[in-house]
Every structure is written in C-alpha cells, then in structure tokens.
Design an enzyme around this catalytic site. Structure first.
Site, PDB file in Angstrom:
ATOM      1  CG  ASP A 144      -1.909   1.227   1.256  1.00  0.00           C
ATOM      2  OD1 ASP A 144      -1.925   2.025   0.102  1.00  0.00           O
ATOM      3  OD2 ASP A 144      -2.409   1.321   2.224  1.00  0.00           O
ATOM      4  CE  LYS A 157      -0.356   3.823   3.220  1.00  0.00           C
ATOM      5  NZ  LYS A 157      -1.183   4.228   4.213  1.00  0.00           N
ATOM      6  CG  ASP A 167      -2.528  -2.422   3.846  1.00  0.00           C
ATOM      7  OD1 ASP A 167      -3.037  -2.783   4.922  1.00  0.00           O
ATOM      8  OD2 ASP A 167      -2.969  -1.621   3.022  1.00  0.00           O
ATOM      9  CG  ASP A 211      -3.198   5.689   2.020  1.00  0.00           C
ATOM     10  OD1 ASP A 211      -3.046   4.538   1.664  1.00  0.00           O
ATOM     11  OD2 ASP A 211      -2.759   6.557   2.720  1.00  0.00           O
ATOM     12  NE  ARG A 218     -11.800   3.153   4.243  1.00  0.00           N
ATOM     13  CZ  ARG A 218     -11.562   4.290   4.856  1.00  0.00           C
ATOM     14  NH1 ARG A 218     -12.706   5.296   4.823  1.00  0.00           N
ATOM     15  NH2 ARG A 218     -10.620   4.580   5.499  1.00  0.00           N
TER      16      ARG A 218
HETATM   17  N1  BES Z   1      -3.158   0.338   5.049  1.00  0.00           N
HETATM   18  C1  BES Z   1      -3.387   1.385   5.809  1.00  0.00           C
HETATM   19  C2  BES Z   1      -3.798   1.450   7.222  1.00  0.00           C
HETATM   20  C3  BES Z   1      -2.522   1.122   8.115  1.00  0.00           C
HETATM   21  C4  BES Z   1      -1.723   2.322   8.484  1.00  0.00           C
HETATM   22  C5  BES Z   1      -2.514  -0.057   8.461  1.00  0.00           C
HETATM   23  C6  BES Z   1      -1.112   2.089   9.411  1.00  0.00           C
HETATM   24  C7  BES Z   1      -1.401  -0.498   9.224  1.00  0.00           C
HETATM   25  C8  BES Z   1      -0.611   0.670   9.613  1.00  0.00           C
HETATM   26  C9  BES Z   1      -4.985   1.991   4.906  1.00  0.00           C
HETATM   27  O1  BES Z   1      -4.961   1.599   3.590  1.00  0.00           O
HETATM   28  C10 BES Z   1      -4.700   3.673   4.836  1.00  0.00           C
HETATM   29  O2  BES Z   1      -3.883   4.210   4.222  1.00  0.00           O
HETATM   30  N2  BES Z   1      -5.851   4.202   5.721  1.00  0.00           N
HETATM   31  C11 BES Z   1      -5.792   5.502   5.592  1.00  0.00           C
HETATM   32  C12 BES Z   1      -7.119   5.871   5.471  1.00  0.00           C
HETATM   33  C13 BES Z   1      -7.141   7.454   5.164  1.00  0.00           C
HETATM   34  C14 BES Z   1      -6.758   7.731   4.092  1.00  0.00           C
HETATM   35  C15 BES Z   1      -8.699   7.827   5.256  1.00  0.00           C
HETATM   36  C16 BES Z   1      -5.529   5.931   7.258  1.00  0.00           C
HETATM   37  O3  BES Z   1      -5.614   5.190   8.216  1.00  0.00           O
HETATM   38  O4  BES Z   1      -4.526   6.916   7.231  1.00  0.00           O
HETATM   39 ZN    ZN Z   2      -4.156  -0.201   3.229  1.00  0.00          ZN
HETATM   40 ZN    ZN Z   3      -4.059   2.856   2.150  1.00  0.00          ZN
END
Ligand code: BES
Ligand code: ZN
Ligand code: ZN
Length: 495
Positions: free
Chosen positions: A265, A272, A283, A342, A346
């Site tokens: 990811d 990111k 991920d 990102d 979901r």
């Molecule tokens: N894979 C990430 C979530 C994640 C973050 C898992 C840190 C393990 C450690 C997910 O896909 C993501 O990027 N989520 C974002 C969502 C946001 C853009 C609404 C997040 O949680 O920052």
């Molecule tokens: Zn993710």
């Molecule tokens: Zn993500």
C-alpha cells in the site's frame, strides 16, 4: 522442531536444561529434585535469591547429582493470578532465554502447574503455542549462518497424563505453525509476496488439504464487474486476484471469512509519506490470516463450511492509477466516490464482502489492516471490532478473551452512515467530517457495512495487532500472525 511428551520424574529427565516454574510465596513443587540437589533450590528461595516473581530467572547447575544438566527456575508470579496467557508468555519467554544460551534441547514441567479450571490438554496446547511462537524467526534472507539465531531442535513436556498432553501438543503445533506461516507471508517483501504469489500459495494449500479453490484474475474480475478491486489495482503492474477457498462444501453451517490483501500500500496517487509507507508490505495480513485459518479448519476437520475470500492487489500510483474524484461501480452496483486513494482497503473489501454475501453464509467476518486510526484507539493491544449483530459479536469477544487475541468494540451509529454518503455517488470512501479522518476506524467499517445487505457481519481492524515493532514474550518483532487462533476458536464454538 520435535516435541516429546513424557511421564519421567523431573530429576530423572536427561536434558540440557530443565525449566521449572515457581509461584511467589508458595512451596517449591519438586521437593524430591531439591533434595537430590542437597536443598540448593529451597536455599535460594529462603535466601530470597529467587522469589518467583513473574519472569524472574534463576539457574542452578546440577553437578551430576540429577539427570538434567541444568535447572532453570522461572517465576510464575502469584498463584491466583496465573492463567493461560501467563503460561503462554512464560513458555515463549523461557524458550527464547534457553535458545539464546545456544541450548538445542530442553524439557519443562510447566505442564503440571495449576491453572485454574484448565486441564492438561489445554495447558499443553498453550505451552506449545508459547514455545513455537516465541522461537519464531524470519531469517530466510540472511545468507550468513553466523547471523542467524541458534535453533532449538527438541523440547520435552513432562506430564502426568501423556495421552491428554499429546492431544494438546498436536493442536498447539497446528495453531502455532499456522500463525508462523502468516508471519512468514506478512514479513516477506512485497516484491516477492505479490497477489499472484499468494494466490499460488493458496493453490498449494488447497491441493494439500483438499480445499475447494477458485481464483479470479483480472479478466474474471472484469467479467464480474468487480470494479472496486479493479480500480485499486489500476496503478500497479501486478495482476489483482480474488481467491475463494472453501472447506466442507456440504456442511450445514457456513461462515465467510474475508481478508484485505493489499500486498503493498503506497497510498496510490494520495501517496504516503516515507515513514508511513515503509512497512506497507504488511497490508495483506488480513488475507494471510484468512488463508491460514481455512487451512487449519481443514486440518482440524472443523464441521463448518468455511468460505475464505482474499482480495489481493497492490495499491500503486502508476500511470493508469485511480484518481481522487473518480467514481467506480462496485460488484453490488453501488457507486463509490474515491475521495482518497489511500483508503483502498475498504474498496477491495466492498467487492469481496458483497461476493461473500452472495454465497449465503450465516455470518461474514472480515479482517483488515484498515486504518491508522485503529492504532490511535487501541495501540498495538487489540483489534477494533465493529458489527451489526449481537450474537456474532459476542461469540467473537468470547473467542478473543479465550485466545488473548483481544478485540474491543466500537459503535455503528447513524452519524457514521451519514458521514459516508456520497456527494454525487452513493457512498464515498472517506468520512465527510471537517477533517475527514475523525472516527476513521468506524467510518471505514461503516463503509464496508454499506456493501452487506442483511447478513450478520463483524469487522476486525487489525492495523495495530498484525504488526509490531518490538518483541514480546511470544510475539516476534514485525508480523505477529494475529487472527488465526481467534478465528479457529470462533469456528470451533459457533452454533
Ligand atoms: N493500510 C492503511 C492503514 C494502516 C496504517 C495499516 C498503518 C497499518 C498501519 C490504509 O489503507 C490507509 O492508508 N488508511 C488511511 C485512510 C485514510 C486515507 C482515510 C489511514 O488510516 O490513514
Ligand atoms: Zn491499506
Ligand atoms: Zn491505504
């Protein structure tokens, strides 16, 4: 590693190290052994050199007076506070201490310690989990032997009931090895553990254990109009895969397990920052846990039709990548505004849970490293549980308490359903709050709920529990393998 079960007396057990537990303020439980050692253990206790505080260590050389070469005493803490989790921790902790001393075989009498309400089988299972999980190491990329940790070759559990203990050992081995398998898959670099690689692993496991398997590649996903998964995969050169595994197709009860399988990811175009991207090979931990759980369900012959669905793809910012503001039509025909590329987990789950529901399971459980907010809420100590069904969530909570793969529930309130309504499409993949990330773990879960019509469903956000930067007693640094023990306990007890 070989695990033996024997009825030997502790003082007669031939081994490099014999591990013996001792409770605070209690009598030493091996008086015959102490006597043969001329009272050296009771003396150490009397002189307060060793008092049995939890995880306290004290080593006693046997000087040829008894069969074991050395005794390692370990503190078990207060007797009335001792439980299976403490037993698991002590087993992992002592196994590592012994290994680090370059010992290749040891024996333990921990099997005989009292754990309130627990029998030899449960205790043996727990000890084996602790040892095998504790000794886990991911060293396949180290080319120099001296850089690798020493290996324990043989462990012996001393017990009064060999038969019961052996049953526990066997199950403990299956559960711990499956958990370690998840750790391997999650620890593997994303350049190797691609969607295709994991789909092939699933194929191998399915063949080995006679599990039904279907693998949908890009063409099939296009045919099925699984545009949410396809959208996420657009920026990647790797082909997305939706893998569907099935045990016991004829069993009456059917449970679907759905896993987020983003093999890397990057965030996509909403890329990111570097420190957030570094560990994003992890991920796919949800999908890996689903794969291993289906495998264990088959091995243990659990009489449930377990449907495992893994949504596998990379999330990359390539030239064809999905863009913020894009709209995709998911498998169930709902339209989604991509507010942030990102928030991809979901999206892939939207198609995967809708597909799972079509197969008419009694319940759907999804596992996903879904949100950073999950780590804000519970740290690394438990998974967030969100569910639309009391019976299902209570069963999961019970299994979580039993296995110490803990969960904590957050609410599904209408405010959050309101927050994920789309501006120009049906739903959006980001909460419509002033900053966007408020209650991020719940809005993400609520988004998944939108793709389930009526089936009891529970969501586990494992962002904080799947990966950990530090080592714990039986949890290795990096991938933890969270989920398999919890889900197996759940499946075994589901009525
Ligand atoms: N894979 C990430 C979530 C994640 C973050 C898992 C840190 C393990 C450690 C997910 O896909 C993501 O990027 N989520 C974002 C969502 C946001 C853009 C609404 C997040 O949680 O920052
Ligand atoms: Zn993710
Ligand atoms: Zn993500």
């Amino acid at each position: 590693m070989k695990i033996n079960v024997k009825k030997d007396k502790s003082e007669n057990t031939k081994t490099e190290v014999l591990i013996i537990g001792h409770f605070e303020k209690e009598k030493f439980s091996h008086p015959a052994l102490d006597k043969k050692l001329k009272g050296r253990i009771s003396k150490a206790i009397k002189e307060k050199k060793f008092e049995g505080e939890f995880k306290q260590l004290h080593s006693v050389s046997s000087l040829g007076l008894i069969a074991p070469e050395k005794i390692l005493l370990v503190g078990l803490g207060k007797k009335k506070e001792f439980d299976l989790e403490k037993l698991r921790k002590i087993s992992g902790f002592t196994a590592k201490v012994v290994r680090d001393g370059k010992v290749t075989s040891f024996a333990t009498t921990l099997t005989e310690e009292d754990v309130k309400g627990r029998n030899i089988e449960e205790k043996s299972l727990t000890i084996v989990e602790g040892i095998l999980l504790g000794l886990y190491q991911f060293d396949r990329y180290k080319t120099e032997e001296k850089e690798k940790q020493p290996k324990v070759r043989e462990v012996t559990l001393l017990t009064s009931d060999v038969k019961k203990s052996k049953t526990g050992v066997k199950k403990g081995e299956i559960l711990a090895n499956a958990t370690n398998y998840v750790r391997d898959l999650v620890n593997m670099p994303a350049c190797e553990a691609t969607p295709t690689y994991i789909a092939n692993e699933a194929k191998k496991i399915a063949k080995q254990h006679k599990i039904k398997i279907r693998i949908f590649g890009k063409k099939e996903l296009e045919k099925k109009k699984m545009n949410a998964i396809l959208g996420v995969s657009k920026g990647s050169s790797q082909e997305p895969k939706l893998v569907v595994l099935e045990t016991n197709p004829k069993a009456k009860k059917k449970i679907a397990l759905v896993g987020k399988g983003i093999t890397f990811d990057s965030g996509g175009l909403d890329i990111k920052p570097e420190s957030f991207m570094l560990d994003m090979k992890s991920d796919m931990a949800g999908a890996a846990a689903v794969l291993a759980t289906v495998m264990v369900a088959a091995k243990l012959k659990i009489l449930i039709n377990v449907l495992g669905v893994m949504a596998l793809t990379e999330n990359m910012p390539g030239a064809s990548a999905q863009k913020p503001g894009d709209i995709v039509t998911a498998y169930n025909k709902k339209t989604i505004e991509i507010a942030n590329t990102d928030a991809e987990g979901r999206l892939v789950l939207a198609d995967a849970v809708a597909y799972a529901e079509e197969q008419k399971p009694a319940a759907i459980i999804d596992l996903a490293t879904l949100t950073g907010s999950c780590i804000v809420v519970l740290g690394y100590s438990g998974a967030v549980l969100v569910s639309n069904n009391d019976k299902l969530k209570n069963a999961i909570k019970k299994s979580a308490d039993e296995t110490f793969e803990r969960v904590w529930e957050l609410p599904l309130w209408d405010d959050f359903r309101e927050a994920i309504k789309g501006e120009i499409a049906d739903v959006r993949n980001l909460g419509k709050f002033p900053k966007g990330y408020e209650a991020g773990t719940i809005t993400a879960a609520t988004f998944i709920e939108a793709f389930i019509e009526k089936t009891p469903w529970a969501h586990l956000d494992i962002a904080g529990t799947a990966w950990y930067e530090q080592e714990k007693e039986y949890i290795s640094k990096a991938a933890t393998g969270y989920g398999v023990r919890l889900l197996i306990h759940f499946l075994e007890n589901w009525k």
